[in-house]
Scaffold this active site. Structure first.
Site, PDB file in Angstrom:
ATOM      1  N   HIS A  99       0.883  -1.160   0.000  1.00  0.00           N
ATOM      2  CA  HIS A  99       0.000   0.000   0.000  1.00  0.00           C
ATOM      3  C   HIS A  99       0.926   1.216   0.000  1.00  0.00           C
ATOM      4  O   HIS A  99       2.015   1.179   0.586  1.00  0.00           O
ATOM      5  CB  HIS A  99      -0.830   0.110   1.283  1.00  0.00           C
ATOM      6  CG  HIS A  99      -1.696  -1.072   1.600  1.00  0.00           C
ATOM      7  ND1 HIS A  99      -1.225  -2.182   2.229  1.00  0.00           N
ATOM      8  CD2 HIS A  99      -3.019  -1.266   1.402  1.00  0.00           C
ATOM      9  CE1 HIS A  99      -2.219  -3.034   2.409  1.00  0.00           C
ATOM     10  NE2 HIS A  99      -3.324  -2.508   1.912  1.00  0.00           N
ATOM     11  N   ASP A 102       2.405   1.995   3.336  1.00  0.00           N
ATOM     12  CA  ASP A 102       3.376   1.047   3.915  1.00  0.00           C
ATOM     13  C   ASP A 102       4.806   1.491   3.628  1.00  0.00           C
ATOM     14  O   ASP A 102       5.704   1.280   4.431  1.00  0.00           O
ATOM     15  CB  ASP A 102       3.264  -0.357   3.287  1.00  0.00           C
ATOM     16  CG  ASP A 102       1.894  -0.950   3.357  1.00  0.00           C
ATOM     17  OD1 ASP A 102       1.139  -0.590   4.266  1.00  0.00           O
ATOM     18  OD2 ASP A 102       1.581  -1.808   2.493  1.00  0.00           O
TER      19      ASP A 102
HETATM   20  C1  XLS Z   1      -7.360  -6.766   4.452  1.00  0.00           C
HETATM   21  C2  XLS Z   1      -6.883  -6.974   3.102  1.00  0.00           C
HETATM   22  C3  XLS Z   1      -5.821  -6.017   2.619  1.00  0.00           C
HETATM   23  C4  XLS Z   1      -5.684  -6.066   1.123  1.00  0.00           C
HETATM   24  C5  XLS Z   1      -4.899  -4.926   0.540  1.00  0.00           C
HETATM   25  O1  XLS Z   1      -8.084  -7.565   5.016  1.00  0.00           O
HETATM   26  O2  XLS Z   1      -6.467  -8.303   3.007  1.00  0.00           O
HETATM   27  O3  XLS Z   1      -4.618  -6.240   3.250  1.00  0.00           O
HETATM   28  O4  XLS Z   1      -5.092  -7.259   0.693  1.00  0.00           O
HETATM   29  O5  XLS Z   1      -5.441  -3.705   0.862  1.00  0.00           O
END
Ligand code: XLS
Ligand code: CA
Ligand code: CA
Length: 438
Positions: A99, A102
């Site tokens: 993201h 991140d």
């Molecule tokens: C959350 C999601 C998230 C997505 C990406 O539950 O798994 O991490 O994979 O935003």
């Protein structure tokens, strides 16, 4: 600077090795089902869990140090990037997913956040070249900041929609700059808590508008990767609009987005929706929408998204069966959207967790290949539907049988005299024979 100095490069040592810091089933260059395991599995590291998550939960603070030796946010982001590539090198992982937030901490303003992202993107790009790593997919975190408390693309406030669009625009730009092979929409807070305050129709239309704008903009700047929606039924909102694969497909078709999006299926989200992982993958496959996978597992006794490292080989085998039957990954891969338990709080645990997950999927691939070569399960299914290959069944499938003809056929038959066993128990024992031939 080395961040995991006690750990060397993880090597394949085979099933008989008892070295915990070795692969026992994942042999990257071994060919299975026509491609190397590395090409079949396309493992990716999730930046958020692996590099950022500190083991906090609703009841306690972090247990895992992810500061990378500094309290300065931008220096920490840079050190995190160095550590990420060291970890990928040591685990022989070719891809990563992130993201925006991140990789670079959010600033005081959107302009500052974007400038920080630009700075880190330059670093990531050079590290990718140096370490020969690729970006599986990028995404925007449009759920963490308090401005998104009522959603992002589905927010009741147009200013929030505009901010989310701006954030996604930047995320797609950096994903494109890094040669990302995909871009994910996970509807973090795109859902509702109560219909008493919600215009469901407008919210869903706006989400579709945001996706259309993103695709059009991304293509205009040269993004050639795949777009994915990642279904999840609940958490954080009570009801998420992207509930499961079938719901997402209906949404995509309604808004004419089905040619632009595939699905990113996460194991833990499948079970939260009351489905098996394989069910969600099968729905994606038979609808030509199979794209990528978030590899993890939930806990059947807990009702939330635990994002555990996958170790259940029965599940990974049935997953890899669906992947192979889809013709394998194209631009997608297996992203470990998984975190070590907060009680597993050492750097060594991080490596042991990845090894466990990679080995579980390596076993899954080996078993899925064996299932297909064995052929008994597929042959059983073909035979079970054989009545549609000739006579009245063929006419039904071809769409030439009328109701009158079917009535005449049924009247002449009197009653159905043959209805053969589904043999579920035998098929389950064939799975065991395939898995546990010793
Ligand atoms: C959350 C999601 C998230 C997505 C990406 O539950 O798994 O991490 O994979 O935003
Ligand atoms: Ca996920
Ligand atoms: Ca999850």
């Amino acid at each position: 600077m080395e961040f995991f100095e006690k750990i060397g490069k993880i090597q394949y040592e085979g099933a008989s090795s008892q070295n915990p810091l070795a692969f026992h089933f994942y042999n990257p260059d071994e060919v299975i089902a026509g491609k190397t395991m590395r090409e079949q599995l396309r493992f990716a590291m999730s930046y958020w869990h692996t590099m950022c998550a500190e083991g906090t939960d609703m009841f306690g603070v972090g247990t895992i140090d992810k500061s990378y030796g500094t309290s300065d946010p931008m220096q920490s982001a840079k050190n995190k990037a160095y550590a990420a590539f060291e970890l990928m090198d040591k685990l022989d992982i070719d891809y990563f997913c992130f993201h925006d937030r991140d990789v670079a901490p959010e600033g005081e303003s959107l302009a500052e956040s974007n400038a920080r992202l630009d700075e880190i993107t330059v670093l990531l790009r050079s590290l990718m070249e140096e370490h020969n790593k690729k970006l599986l997919w990028g995404t925007a975190n449009c759920f963490g900041n308090k401005r998104y408390m009522h959603g992002a693309g589905t927010a009741p406030n147009a200013d929030v929609f505009a901010f989310a669009a701006a954030q996604i625009k930047k995320a797609i730009e950096i994903t494109t700059a890094l040669g990302g092979e995909g871009y994910v929409f996970w509807g973090g807070r795109e859902g509702y808590e109560t219909l008493l305050n919600t215009d469901m129709a407008l919210e869903q239309e706006n989400m579709a508008r945001l996706m259309r704008m993103t695709v059009d903009y991304a293509r205009s700047i040269g993004f050639t990767g795949d777009f994915y929606i990642e279904p999840k039924p609940k958490e954080p909102t009570k009801h998420q609009y992207d509930f499961d694969a079938s719901t997402v497909l209906a949404f995509l078709r309604k808004y004419g987005l089905d040619r632009d999006f595939k699905l990113n299926i996460e194991a833990n989200h499948a079970t939260l929706a009351g489905h098996t992982f394989q069910h969600e993958l099968r729905v994606a496959r038979i609808n030509g929408a199979f794209g990528s996978i978030d590899a993890n597992q939930g806990d059947m006794l807990l009702g939330w998204d635990t994002d555990q490292f996958p170790t259940n080989v029965y599940e990974t085998a049935l997953c890899m069966y669906e992947v192979l039957m889809s013709g394998g990954f194209t631009k997608g891969g297996l992203n470990f959207d998984a975190k070590a338990r907060r009680g597993s709080n050492t750097a060594e645990d991080l490596f042991l967790s990845y090894i466990a997950g990679m080995d579980a999927f390596a076993l899954g691939l080996r078993i899925a290949d064996k299932m297909i070569r064995d052929g008994r399960i597929d042959a059983f299914v073909s035979k079970r539907y054989a009545s549609y290959q000739s006579g009245i069944g063929k006419r039904i499938v071809e769409g030439t049988a009328s109701m009158q003809e079917l009535e005449a056929y049924a009247l002449a038959m009197g009653d159905v005299t043959t209805n053969t066993s589904g043999r579920q128990e035998r098929l389950e024992s064939i799975m065991n024979e395939i898995m546990f031939t010793i």
